[in-house]
Write an enzyme that holds these catalytic residues in place. Structure first.
Site, PDB file in Angstrom:
ATOM      1  N   LEU A   1      -1.849   6.668  -2.842  1.00 50.45           N
ATOM      2  CA  LEU A   1      -3.133   6.936  -2.191  1.00 50.45           C
ATOM      3  C   LEU A   1      -2.962   7.147  -0.703  1.00 50.45           C
ATOM      4  O   LEU A   1      -3.710   7.868  -0.069  1.00 50.45           O
ATOM      5  CB  LEU A   1      -4.093   5.757  -2.399  1.00 50.45           C
ATOM      6  CG  LEU A   1      -4.600   5.484  -3.809  1.00 50.45           C
ATOM      7  CD1 LEU A   1      -5.606   4.346  -3.768  1.00 50.45           C
ATOM      8  CD2 LEU A   1      -5.227   6.726  -4.415  1.00 50.45           C
ATOM      9  N   SER A   2      -1.990   6.451  -0.122  1.00 51.24           N
ATOM     10  CA  SER A   2      -1.859   6.498   1.334  1.00 51.24           C
ATOM     11  C   SER A   2      -0.421   6.197   1.711  1.00 51.24           C
ATOM     12  O   SER A   2       0.254   5.414   1.036  1.00 51.24           O
ATOM     13  CB  SER A   2      -2.806   5.465   1.951  1.00 51.24           C
ATOM     14  OG  SER A   2      -2.873   5.635   3.337  1.00 51.24           O
ATOM     15  N   SER A   3       0.034   6.842   2.780  1.00 60.32           N
ATOM     16  CA  SER A   3       1.395   6.567   3.225  1.00 60.32           C
ATOM     17  C   SER A   3       1.457   6.679   4.747  1.00 60.32           C
ATOM     18  O   SER A   3       0.570   7.253   5.365  1.00 60.32           O
ATOM     19  CB  SER A   3       2.383   7.544   2.585  1.00 60.32           C
ATOM     20  OG  SER A   3       2.091   8.853   2.994  1.00 60.32           O
TER      21      SER A   3
END
Length: 327
Positions: free
Chosen positions: A97-99
């Site tokens: 979802l997010s990095s």
């Protein structure tokens, strides 16, 4: 040995790891055009923005955590935080979802943004808060706004920023709409992939402002005209980002690549052309064009936004090779 001493040791380790990261980015030449960024990367502690992250292991992901009771695990977490690699910071059911982006790519993007002292910058996609901290270090807190749709992300970004001593404006909202109450902006930078240029960003830019955003596995840098129009070319750098949440996801039906030679299918530059012309050229036409034009690099392509039209092009906005972007 008490936790306090190990905390000091971790600080020493962090300083050494950060200095090594700065040397690595410097060696890549990323800052040659704007060496002021070196100071920001040397000062901002990336590990405070990734209190935990996930690394791929056989069969899935392993969580690395700064509060691990085991000293070796804490050191692995800290060293990993200063590797020049993207770090997966949020997973749901195995989906990323997010990095936190690769630091050398962030350096490339910040240099290409062409920031000057006194500029007001909007960042779309708050992520961990690290990029906003780099911007705030250079410009001052009051000149930097970062927005994200997910309240969990903005809350943790705020926390990380405060822990590192930075307080830019963090807004929870739809990045595609910009942040009108903080406009106008001199620079807008997106850290999530889009398939079209949001008109709100152009409306919230000063004439002559710049918008830098990932699109079709590339990075486009647009100069905004006084009439809400914009035009610019891609950077040579490949870029793969998580799509903007709330926007329609780029993608759709898998492409039929029959008749396209295997060598081209695996080629990053051909895949870029496929992504850019999706829905306009079929893969066989794209391949014929790609070969005929000498397998063009990304910087030969550009995008123009004019009135209600938006198109990608090769070499020349008015030239023979132009493709409408999805509206």
């Amino acid at each position: 040995m008490g936790g306090h001493a190990s905390g000091r040791e971790l600080d020493t380790l962090a300083a050494a790891a950060r200095a090594a990261l700065v040397r690595r980015i410097e060696a890549s030449g990323a800052w040659a055009a704007d060496p002021v960024w070196r100071e920001a990367f040397a000062a901002v502690p990336r590990h405070l923005f990734v209190p935990y992250y996930y690394v791929g292991v056989t069969g899935g992901f392993e969580r690395r955590w700064g509060e691990s009771p085991e000293r070796g695990a804490r050191e692995r977490w800290l060293r990993g935080a200063y590797e020049d690699t993207p770090l997966a910071t949020r997973l749901r059911d195995g989906e990323l979802l997010s990095s936190s982006s690769q630091p050398s790519l962030m350096a490339d993007m910040l240099v290409a943004l062409d920031v000057r002292d006194g500029h007001r910058v909007l960042e779309i996609g708050a992520g961990t808060g690290y990029n906003a901290a780099l911007l705030a270090h250079r410009l001052g807190d009051d000149r930097v706004t970062t927005v994200d749709l997910d309240p969990e992300i903005t809350e943790s970004a705020r926390r990380h920023l405060a822990a590192a001593g930075y307080h830019p404006v963090v807004v929870t909202g739809d990045g595609a709409r910009g942040v009108p109450e903080r406009a106008p902006f001199d620079r807008i930078i997106a850290t999530c992939a889009l398939s079209t240029v949001p008109r709100a960003w152009l409306a919230q830019s000063r004439p002559g402002g710049r918008v830098l955003m990932p699109l079709a596995t590339g990075l486009i840098v647009l100069t905004v005209g006084g009439d809400g129009n914009a035009e610019g070319r891609f950077l040579h750098t490949p870029a793969y980002f998580v799509p903007l949440r709330g926007a329609s996801r780029p993608g759709g039906e898998p492409l039929q690549l029959g008749g396209v030679p295997h060598r081209a299918r695996e080629d990053d530059l051909f895949r870029f052309l496929l992504a850019l012309t999706r829905g306009t050229l079929d893969p066989q036409e794209a391949h014929a064009l790609w070969e005929q034009e000498g397998r063009p690099q990304r910087e030969r392509y550009g995008i123009t936004v004019s009135g209600d039209r938006e198109w990608a092009w090769l070499d020349d906005p008015e030239g023979p090779y132009a493709w409408p972007l999805p509206s």
